[in-house]
Design a protein around this motif. Sequence first.
Motif, mmCIF file in Angstrom:
data_model
loop_
_atom_site.group_PDB
_atom_site.id
_atom_site.type_symbol
_atom_site.label_atom_id
_atom_site.label_comp_id
_atom_site.label_asym_id
_atom_site.label_seq_id
_atom_site.Cartn_x
_atom_site.Cartn_y
_atom_site.Cartn_z
ATOM 1 N N ALA A 19 0.831 -1.208 0.000
ATOM 2 C CA ALA A 19 0.000 0.000 0.000
ATOM 3 C C ALA A 19 0.863 1.254 0.000
ATOM 4 C CB ALA A 19 -0.935 -0.009 1.206
ATOM 5 N N GLU A 20 1.929 1.245 0.793
ATOM 6 C CA GLU A 20 2.823 2.400 0.814
ATOM 7 C C GLU A 20 3.502 2.583 -0.537
ATOM 8 O OE1 GLU A 20 4.145 2.251 5.547
ATOM 9 O OE2 GLU A 20 5.306 1.164 4.038
ATOM 10 N N LEU A 21 3.848 1.489 -1.174
ATOM 11 C CA LEU A 21 4.515 1.576 -2.470
ATOM 12 C C LEU A 21 3.660 2.322 -3.487
ATOM 13 C CD1 LEU A 21 6.717 0.850 -4.535
ATOM 14 C CD2 LEU A 21 5.513 -1.308 -4.909
ATOM 15 N N VAL A 22 2.393 1.938 -3.624
ATOM 16 C CA VAL A 22 1.565 2.606 -4.637
ATOM 17 C C VAL A 22 1.303 4.060 -4.259
ATOM 18 C CG1 VAL A 22 0.549 0.496 -5.558
ATOM 19 C CG2 VAL A 22 -0.581 1.644 -3.637
ATOM 20 N N ARG A 23 1.148 4.344 -2.978
ATOM 21 C CA ARG A 23 0.950 5.744 -2.576
ATOM 22 C C ARG A 23 2.209 6.568 -2.829
ATOM 23 N NH1 ARG A 23 -2.183 3.383 1.784
ATOM 24 N NH2 ARG A 23 -0.403 3.487 3.209
ATOM 25 N N ASN A 24 3.364 5.987 -2.537
ATOM 26 C CA ASN A 24 4.623 6.694 -2.771
ATOM 27 C C ASN A 24 4.883 6.875 -4.261
ATOM 28 O OD1 ASN A 24 5.137 6.963 -0.045
ATOM 29 N ND2 ASN A 24 6.405 5.127 0.076
ATOM 30 N N ALA A 25 4.455 5.909 -5.066
ATOM 31 C CA ALA A 25 4.616 6.033 -6.512
ATOM 32 C C ALA A 25 3.801 7.210 -7.048
ATOM 33 C CB ALA A 25 4.190 4.737 -7.196
#
Length: 287
Positions: A19-25
């Motif tokens: 979840a953090e990955l897609v938000r950070n992307a």
Amino acid sequence: MRVDLHCHSTASDGTDTPAELVRNAAAAGLDVVALTDHDTTRGYAEAIAAVPAGLTLVTGAELSCRLDGVGLHMLAYLFDPDEPELLRERELVRDDRVPRAQAVVGRLRGMGVPVTWEQVARIAGDGSVGRPHIATALVELGVVADVSAAFTTQWLADGGRAYVAKHESDPFEAIRLVKAAGGVTVFAHPGAAKRGRTVRESALAELAAAGLDGIEVDHMDHEPATRARLRGLAAELGLLVTGSSDYHGSRKTCVLGEYTTDPEIYGEITRRATGAFPVPGAGGTAR
């Protein structure tokens, strides 16, 4: 359009949750990001639930392979994660990771390094344990300065003092399995010589003949001359050329979107795939 097709989460050896990955992307200004954890699709559900509006998620995996005694990574995109044959092969690789990592810890301890399995397991958490987790333990102990410094013949690189082999797929079989599952294959960082031995470049023609779709050219571990040479080989062989960050969160120095893939190449990847479809963001819900 900014497209990053090689990123990792805590489902394998990244430090961002899916979840953090897609938000950070999305925060990094990407339009498309691929989740390509090592030999696992465990992060899919969380990532899909969290994709923010304006971002598209490409599901994938980075498959561990070996050719002529040399390790290589095969990026697989938009395959059916439930296809039985490919699932069985991924499970063989994944299930061998724990005994392999424990054996590496044993070798390090035999060399006088006070690393413990408990320390490595804590670092890996719920992720698919691998050498980067052991490298992080070495950083914590002050044995090496950073994760990259652990991937030398002194420590964890192929053929290194603490190296232990694990089950890895034959790349020709991996291509066949991914294709049968409706996916697209790209040879990850084929010229990353700083990581250790690389597969002979003549093998690219053999892999292309077996159905390989592309090669990852623009990557932090490729020098400019290597990129130019690989780009020429791709043109000769009719292979797609991709660029990616190989983002691992705080475990590596690379940042999201550091290298990207041409939108037309991304479009061709999605056209070739039949096993799954990119997931457009709907606002995201996972925390």
